[in-house]
Design a protein around this motif. Sequence first.
Motif, PDB file in Angstrom:
ATOM      1  N   ILE A  46       0.853  -1.186   0.000  1.00  0.00           N
ATOM      2  CA  ILE A  46       0.000   0.000   0.000  1.00  0.00           C
ATOM      3  C   ILE A  46       0.888   1.234   0.000  1.00  0.00           C
ATOM      4  CG2 ILE A  46      -1.748   1.302   1.268  1.00  0.00           C
ATOM      5  CD1 ILE A  46      -2.653  -1.380   2.478  1.00  0.00           C
ATOM      6  N   ASP A  47       0.618   2.149  -0.925  1.00  0.00           N
ATOM      7  CA  ASP A  47       1.364   3.405  -1.014  1.00  0.00           C
ATOM      8  C   ASP A  47       0.641   4.511  -0.257  1.00  0.00           C
ATOM      9  OD1 ASP A  47       3.200   2.254  -2.766  1.00  0.00           O
ATOM     10  OD2 ASP A  47       2.109   2.920  -4.550  1.00  0.00           O
ATOM     11  N   LEU A  48       1.416   5.426   0.314  1.00  0.00           N
ATOM     12  CA  LEU A  48       0.917   6.725   0.769  1.00  0.00           C
ATOM     13  C   LEU A  48       1.447   7.752  -0.213  1.00  0.00           C
ATOM     14  CD1 LEU A  48       1.495   6.741   4.640  1.00  0.00           C
ATOM     15  CD2 LEU A  48      -0.533   6.050   3.375  1.00  0.00           C
ATOM     16  N   THR A  49       0.589   8.563  -0.787  1.00  0.00           N
ATOM     17  CA  THR A  49       1.009   9.490  -1.822  1.00  0.00           C
ATOM     18  C   THR A  49       1.168  10.907  -1.285  1.00  0.00           C
ATOM     19  OG1 THR A  49      -1.132  10.351  -2.604  1.00  0.00           O
ATOM     20  CG2 THR A  49      -0.503   8.125  -3.328  1.00  0.00           C
ATOM     21  N   SER A  50       1.791  11.757  -2.108  1.00  0.00           N
ATOM     22  CA  SER A  50       1.962  13.162  -1.735  1.00  0.00           C
ATOM     23  C   SER A  50       0.654  13.929  -1.808  1.00  0.00           C
ATOM     24  CB  SER A  50       2.999  13.820  -2.655  1.00  0.00           C
ATOM     25  OG  SER A  50       2.582  13.769  -4.004  1.00  0.00           O
ATOM     26  N   ARG A  51      -0.425  13.275  -2.238  1.00  0.00           N
ATOM     27  CA  ARG A  51      -1.761  13.881  -2.257  1.00  0.00           C
ATOM     28  C   ARG A  51      -2.602  13.400  -1.076  1.00  0.00           C
ATOM     29  NH1 ARG A  51      -3.062  17.095  -7.108  1.00  0.00           N
ATOM     30  NH2 ARG A  51      -1.042  17.193  -8.117  1.00  0.00           N
ATOM     31  N   ALA A  52      -1.963  12.758  -0.100  1.00  0.00           N
ATOM     32  CA  ALA A  52      -2.663  12.237   1.078  1.00  0.00           C
ATOM     33  C   ALA A  52      -3.680  11.168   0.699  1.00  0.00           C
ATOM     34  CB  ALA A  52      -3.340  13.373   1.859  1.00  0.00           C
ATOM     35  N   ASN A  53      -3.360  10.395  -0.322  1.00  0.00           N
ATOM     36  CA  ASN A  53      -4.184   9.266  -0.734  1.00  0.00           C
ATOM     37  C   ASN A  53      -3.463   7.960  -0.438  1.00  0.00           C
ATOM     38  OD1 ASN A  53      -5.024  11.086  -3.765  1.00  0.00           O
ATOM     39  ND2 ASN A  53      -6.041  11.150  -1.790  1.00  0.00           N
ATOM     40  N   LEU A  54      -4.187   6.849  -0.558  1.00  0.00           N
ATOM     41  CA  LEU A  54      -3.589   5.528  -0.467  1.00  0.00           C
ATOM     42  C   LEU A  54      -3.743   4.828  -1.810  1.00  0.00           C
ATOM     43  CD1 LEU A  54      -5.227   6.026   2.465  1.00  0.00           C
ATOM     44  CD2 LEU A  54      -4.043   3.891   2.979  1.00  0.00           C
ATOM     45  N   GLN A  55      -2.821   3.924  -2.102  1.00  0.00           N
ATOM     46  CA  GLN A  55      -2.891   3.154  -3.334  1.00  0.00           C
ATOM     47  C   GLN A  55      -2.696   1.670  -3.034  1.00  0.00           C
ATOM     48  OE1 GLN A  55      -1.250   6.429  -6.557  1.00  0.00           O
ATOM     49  NE2 GLN A  55       0.157   4.853  -5.856  1.00  0.00           N
ATOM     50  N   ILE A  56      -3.624   0.866  -3.497  1.00  0.00           N
ATOM     51  CA  ILE A  56      -3.471  -0.590  -3.461  1.00  0.00           C
ATOM     52  C   ILE A  56      -2.762  -0.996  -4.737  1.00  0.00           C
ATOM     53  CG2 ILE A  56      -4.707  -2.784  -3.491  1.00  0.00           C
ATOM     54  CD1 ILE A  56      -6.873  -1.497  -1.812  1.00  0.00           C
ATOM     55  N   ARG A  57      -1.682  -1.761  -4.599  1.00  0.00           N
ATOM     56  CA  ARG A  57      -0.857  -2.120  -5.743  1.00  0.00           C
ATOM     57  C   ARG A  57      -1.044  -3.593  -6.131  1.00  0.00           C
ATOM     58  NH1 ARG A  57       2.679   1.907  -6.990  1.00  0.00           N
ATOM     59  NH2 ARG A  57       3.468   0.495  -8.607  1.00  0.00           N
ATOM     60  N   GLY A  58      -0.619  -3.902  -7.359  1.00  0.00           N
ATOM     61  CA  GLY A  58      -0.549  -5.285  -7.790  1.00  0.00           C
ATOM     62  C   GLY A  58      -1.893  -5.949  -8.010  1.00  0.00           C
ATOM     63  N   VAL A  59      -2.866  -5.194  -8.492  1.00  0.00           N
ATOM     64  CA  VAL A  59      -4.214  -5.733  -8.707  1.00  0.00           C
ATOM     65  C   VAL A  59      -4.322  -6.247 -10.153  1.00  0.00           C
ATOM     66  CG1 VAL A  59      -6.684  -5.214  -8.673  1.00  0.00           C
ATOM     67  CG2 VAL A  59      -5.145  -4.108  -7.031  1.00  0.00           C
ATOM     68  N   SER A  60      -4.816  -7.450 -10.325  1.00  0.00           N
ATOM     69  CA  SER A  60      -5.011  -8.011 -11.664  1.00  0.00           C
ATOM     70  C   SER A  60      -6.357  -7.554 -12.223  1.00  0.00           C
ATOM     71  CB  SER A  60      -4.967  -9.536 -11.613  1.00  0.00           C
ATOM     72  OG  SER A  60      -6.082 -10.041 -10.898  1.00  0.00           O
TER      73      SER A  60
END
Length: 387
Positions: free
Chosen positions: A54-68
Amino acid sequence: MSAVAVKGWCPGALRPMLSGDGLVVRIRPRGGRLDAAQATGIAKLSARYGNGLIDLTSRANLQIRGVSDEAYPPLVDGLAELGLLDTDSNTEAQRNILVTPFWTAVDETRSLATELEQGLAGASLDLPTKFGFAIDDGDARMLARASADVRIERDRNGGLLVRADGAQCGLSVTRSEAVRTALALAEWFVASGGVRGEKRRMAAHLAGGASLPQSLGGDAEPVGQSLSPVPGIYPIGAMVGVAFGQMPHQTLNDLSGCARALRMTPWRMMLVEGMREMPGGADLVTDAGDPRLRVVACSGAPRCSDAHADTRMLASALARHIPPDARLHVSGCAKGCAHSGSADVTLVATDNGLDLIRRGTTRDAPVIRGLSSSYLVANPSVLTGGR
């Protein structure tokens, strides 16, 4: 769910982006806050449908990675059950709002954020995907160095003002006028040709010669800037960083299990509400002196298909060599996704090695080209010119 359309510069939950490790699904917490159930749910969805990162971005968002492609529809259904989706991708893209994390239950921050979200959902502005708003209405400006185009802030007398990014002063407004004025500034940006500019941002539009109308300009000076927060205990809770903005799902799950809620920030840190001691974890940054706080790195190879180097590995090796008053940006390509601004030292990975830029951005001319990662690790003094 319908088939995935993977396009665009900034991903969303309804418009994911294809990367080297699969689809990147970005989640935009409302008001910059996730309650404990939402945070736990995101961690479980990441483990089940993504690669667990899970990423934390510079826009104060989260990102779930590696999704097919196959995992994407049930993932989105899970996000909908958590109340984390917008009605459509256009509404999602316009809801680009940074919120100061140090608000309290008695101030106006949360109500301003909610009203602005509702106003954007009801507008048809067709703003650029990176165009954003900041609600920074505390006694000092916490978000002054964060990317935003329209800012709601305090003036030096404690009143509210709305300011176009790039303008020194703003327009004094009442509470009832604040959101309406912020939206009017965004409308003016579109109507005056800001969306046609190369950078498509407010500060660049003003610097290029655009003049604010008298009704949206003003002479109210904003309060002074605050120093950027560091990890530690604050009255509201514990501020904890995430090394290079990426954590395993279990870390988010653990944090959500000991807090009422998590507040996201643009500094790749989270404010854990009510926590009175710093949590542990190898991927967490809990010491204000941790050298990793001085380094920004994008996902890099092999996680990003555009990257030419493993940025995270290189950043980890170089972090301790960066002076306390300097910042290093390691970018896997010239786009500079992790940090659009200037840094004391910027490394840009290319097909021919790493280019070194001093006191600039990924778009500036390098002083040295074609460095190898092994050379930089063996000779870190080249970063600062022997400083």
